[in-house]
Enzyme design. Structure first.
Site, PDB file in Angstrom:
ATOM      1  N   SER A 292      -0.040 -56.774 -24.926  1.00  0.00           N
ATOM      2  CA  SER A 292      -0.537 -57.357 -23.690  1.00  0.00           C
ATOM      3  C   SER A 292       0.155 -56.767 -22.460  1.00  0.00           C
ATOM      4  O   SER A 292       0.186 -55.553 -22.322  1.00  0.00           O
ATOM      5  CB  SER A 292      -0.366 -58.871 -23.780  1.00  0.00           C
ATOM      6  OG  SER A 292      -1.318 -59.486 -22.976  1.00  0.00           O
ATOM      7  N   LYS A 296       0.922 -52.689 -21.706  1.00  0.00           N
ATOM      8  CA  LYS A 296       0.791 -51.861 -20.500  1.00  0.00           C
ATOM      9  C   LYS A 296       2.141 -51.154 -20.296  1.00  0.00           C
ATOM     10  O   LYS A 296       2.222 -49.975 -19.981  1.00  0.00           O
ATOM     11  CB  LYS A 296       0.486 -52.722 -19.263  1.00  0.00           C
ATOM     12  CG  LYS A 296      -0.682 -53.725 -19.433  1.00  0.00           C
ATOM     13  CD  LYS A 296      -0.910 -54.534 -18.149  1.00  0.00           C
ATOM     14  CE  LYS A 296      -1.532 -55.913 -18.318  1.00  0.00           C
ATOM     15  NZ  LYS A 296      -2.815 -56.031 -18.889  1.00  0.00           N
ATOM     16  N   HIS A 434      -6.395 -62.429 -29.040  1.00  0.00           N
ATOM     17  CA  HIS A 434      -5.328 -61.726 -28.337  1.00  0.00           C
ATOM     18  C   HIS A 434      -3.969 -62.059 -28.963  1.00  0.00           C
ATOM     19  O   HIS A 434      -3.440 -63.153 -28.753  1.00  0.00           O
ATOM     20  CB  HIS A 434      -5.390 -62.226 -26.883  1.00  0.00           C
ATOM     21  CG  HIS A 434      -4.466 -61.534 -25.950  1.00  0.00           C
ATOM     22  ND1 HIS A 434      -4.647 -60.234 -25.546  1.00  0.00           N
ATOM     23  CD2 HIS A 434      -3.345 -61.978 -25.322  1.00  0.00           C
ATOM     24  CE1 HIS A 434      -3.694 -59.908 -24.704  1.00  0.00           C
ATOM     25  NE2 HIS A 434      -2.880 -60.939 -24.557  1.00  0.00           N
TER      26      HIS A 434
HETATM   27  C1  GCU Z   1      -2.936 -62.307 -18.726  1.00  0.00           C
HETATM   28  C2  GCU Z   1      -3.228 -61.069 -17.915  1.00  0.00           C
HETATM   29  C3  GCU Z   1      -3.312 -59.822 -18.795  1.00  0.00           C
HETATM   30  C4  GCU Z   1      -2.102 -59.707 -19.680  1.00  0.00           C
HETATM   31  C5  GCU Z   1      -1.872 -60.998 -20.427  1.00  0.00           C
HETATM   32  C6  GCU Z   1      -0.563 -61.068 -21.207  1.00  0.00           C
HETATM   33  O1  GCU Z   1      -4.029 -62.621 -19.522  1.00  0.00           O
HETATM   34  O2  GCU Z   1      -4.405 -61.278 -17.208  1.00  0.00           O
HETATM   35  O3  GCU Z   1      -3.416 -58.653 -18.003  1.00  0.00           O
HETATM   36  O4  GCU Z   1      -2.223 -58.613 -20.549  1.00  0.00           O
HETATM   37  O5  GCU Z   1      -1.810 -62.085 -19.513  1.00  0.00           O
HETATM   38  O6  GCU Z   1       0.343 -60.313 -20.970  1.00  0.00           O
HETATM   39  O7  GCU Z   1      -0.464 -61.959 -22.050  1.00  0.00           O
END
Ligand code: GCU
Length: 456
Positions: A292, A296, A434
């Site tokens: 997540s 990135k 997710h």
């Molecule tokens: C949120 C955010 C995402 C990210 C995620 C996480 O959903 O919008 O960009 O990847 O959190 O890190 O859990």
């Protein structure tokens, strides 16, 4: 005469390059076969938020910048040009417009303190080490704890996965010897009180960290609580490593100063600095992984620091592996609004103006080339745009091919739960939502088996 011919030839190359830039990569909606989002899920999510597009048919037409055409329009025709010119140019674009510029290299006063070493941890299955890294050498300055498990007894320097975690090192395993995280923490259920971790959160996230299985497969695992590096809230960059290393420009922060993702990635590089000093860890076989927002981060860490031999992004989505121009699920505007501290200030200029970005995320994947990179999506995680993540891999392929490596080897999105990992770009879309799961780990370890065996 020769000069003239050369001039004509380079103009031709320039022209072909420009054509590709404006037309070659266009309108991808509906391009992918194999996996498709469930219609029922699309409908349900679309009803929940009218602001967000979850419909493949509504992905706007777009044109991706070509990773192999330089800013001056010249075509990159060989590996040398890529390395000497274009790779650095793309890296600079990502620094200047998106993640921001981090301090360069290892801080000169940084120290390592191995405060825990148990060669018979986890009932004899592991060597456990815990190391405090003090970034400025000051005990009361910013620092991070690295928790390391290696298979016991160590026979040779071990290939190791490194990843940041969300809940503190102590949350990845119930091992009571793991030091409880002390830094600020998001409220994540009952185990966190007043933004601090409590004993209750020990082992809470263990399903995402199959430590015993990783050790059995012969790999090491190193993990760090991301909030040690920079607490994940917007305080104007007054805490964490920003406060210690920022160099104000004209009394303020530069529009391309590093955001939190860049800071977390920088912390991962400091962990590699430590690995280089630890004879039990094979620092030439380090795989960086992240889920997540930390996916990135893993991608940006892999782009900035080529010491990461394999780079793995798990459900990283917008600002990670997903193409921004598709505006599917989370968008640039939305991410900048919800998390104004993640990227540099300049990135906000692209809110709703993705087409003006000089880069897109396929170019981030391409920055890993020719190293192996793996991108994973989840069927239920439309917020992170699985198809956009796949397409970023696909459009990074030209760079791998230029460097003589097989990339993805697959033009279409694969079916659910059928990983593609024949070349240097791996990809899967798994059932479920997710999360970082044992299934994901198995694919990553299989990928590492393929690529690390030849590196020994
Ligand atoms: C949120 C955010 C995402 C990210 C995620 C996480 O959903 O919008 O960009 O990847 O959190 O890190 O859990």
């Amino acid at each position: 005469m020769v000069t003239r011919r050369l001039l004509t030839a380079s103009l031709a190359v320039f022209f072909v390059g420009m054509c590709l830039q404006s037309g070659g990569f266009g309108a991808e909606s509906g391009e992918s076969g194999g996996w498709k989002a469930s219609g029922e899920l699309v409908e349900r999510l679309s009803k929940r938020s009218s602001e967000t597009n979850y419909d493949e048919q509504k992905v706007p037409a777009y044109t991706l910048p070509d990773p192999l055409v330089g800013s001056d329009g010249s075509r990159v025709t060989d590996g040398r040009m890529w390395r000497q010119k274009r790779r650095g140019e793309i890296l600079e674009l990502f620094r200047g417009h998106m993640y921001g510029r981090s301090p360069v290299g290892r801080p000169k006063d940084m120290t390592f303190d191995v405060f825990d070493l148990d060669r018979k941890a986890l009932d004899g299955a592991a060597v456990r080490k815990q190391v405090t890294v003090s970034f400025t050498g000051k005990k009361d300055g910013p620092g991070m704890d690295i928790l390391i498990y290696l298979p016991a007894p160590p026979k040779e320097p071990v290939a190791t996965f490194v990843l940041l975690n969300f809940g503190g090192n102590h949350a990845i395993h119930p091992d009571t010897a793991i030091r409880l995280a002390k830094s600020w923490m998001r409220q994540r259920g009952a185990g966190v009180v007043d933004n601090r971790a409590t004993e209750k959160s020990r082992g809470r996230d263990r399903s995402s960290y199959p430590v015993e299985e990783i050790l059995k497969r012969g790999y090491g695992l190193a993990t760090i609580y991301y909030g040690d590096i920079d607490p994940d809230f917007h305080d104007g960059f007054k805490n964490g490593v920003h406060a210690a290393f920022d160099k104000p420009v004209g009394g303020g922060r530069a529009p391309d100063a590093w955001g939190s993702i860049a800071a977390w990635a920088w912390g991962l590089s400091r962990a590699v600095d430590y690995f280089e000093s630890d004879g039990d860890i094979d620092h030439k076989r380090i795989a960086v992984l992240g889920h997540s927002r930390l996916g990135k981060t893993a991608l940006w860490a892999g782009a900035e620091d080529e010491r990461f031999a394999i780079v793995i992004s798990n459900n990283s989505g917008c600002g990670g592996a997903a193409l921004s121009r598709r505006r599917f699920g989370e968008t640039v505007e939305r991410i900048n609004r919800s998390f104004p501290h993640w990227f540099c200030e300049n990135f906000k200029k692209y809110n709703g103006r993705e087409d003006k970005l000089p880069i897109d995320q396929h170019m981030l994947v391409a920055l890993m080339a020719p190293r192996p990179v793996y991108v994973a999506s989840a069927d239920g995680d439309l917020w992170a745009d699985p198809a956009g993540e796949f397409l970023a891999c696909k459009h990074a392929e030209s760079v791998y091919r230029l460097l003589g490596a097989e990339g993805l080897g697959q033009g279409e999105m694969p079916p659910l739960d059928q990983p593609v990992r024949t070349g240097k770009i791996g990809y899967h879309v798994r059932s479920g939502g997710h999360a970082l799961t044992a299934y994901d780990w198995r694919q990553y370890m299989g990928f590492a088996d393929m690529h690390f065996s030849s590196r020994r």
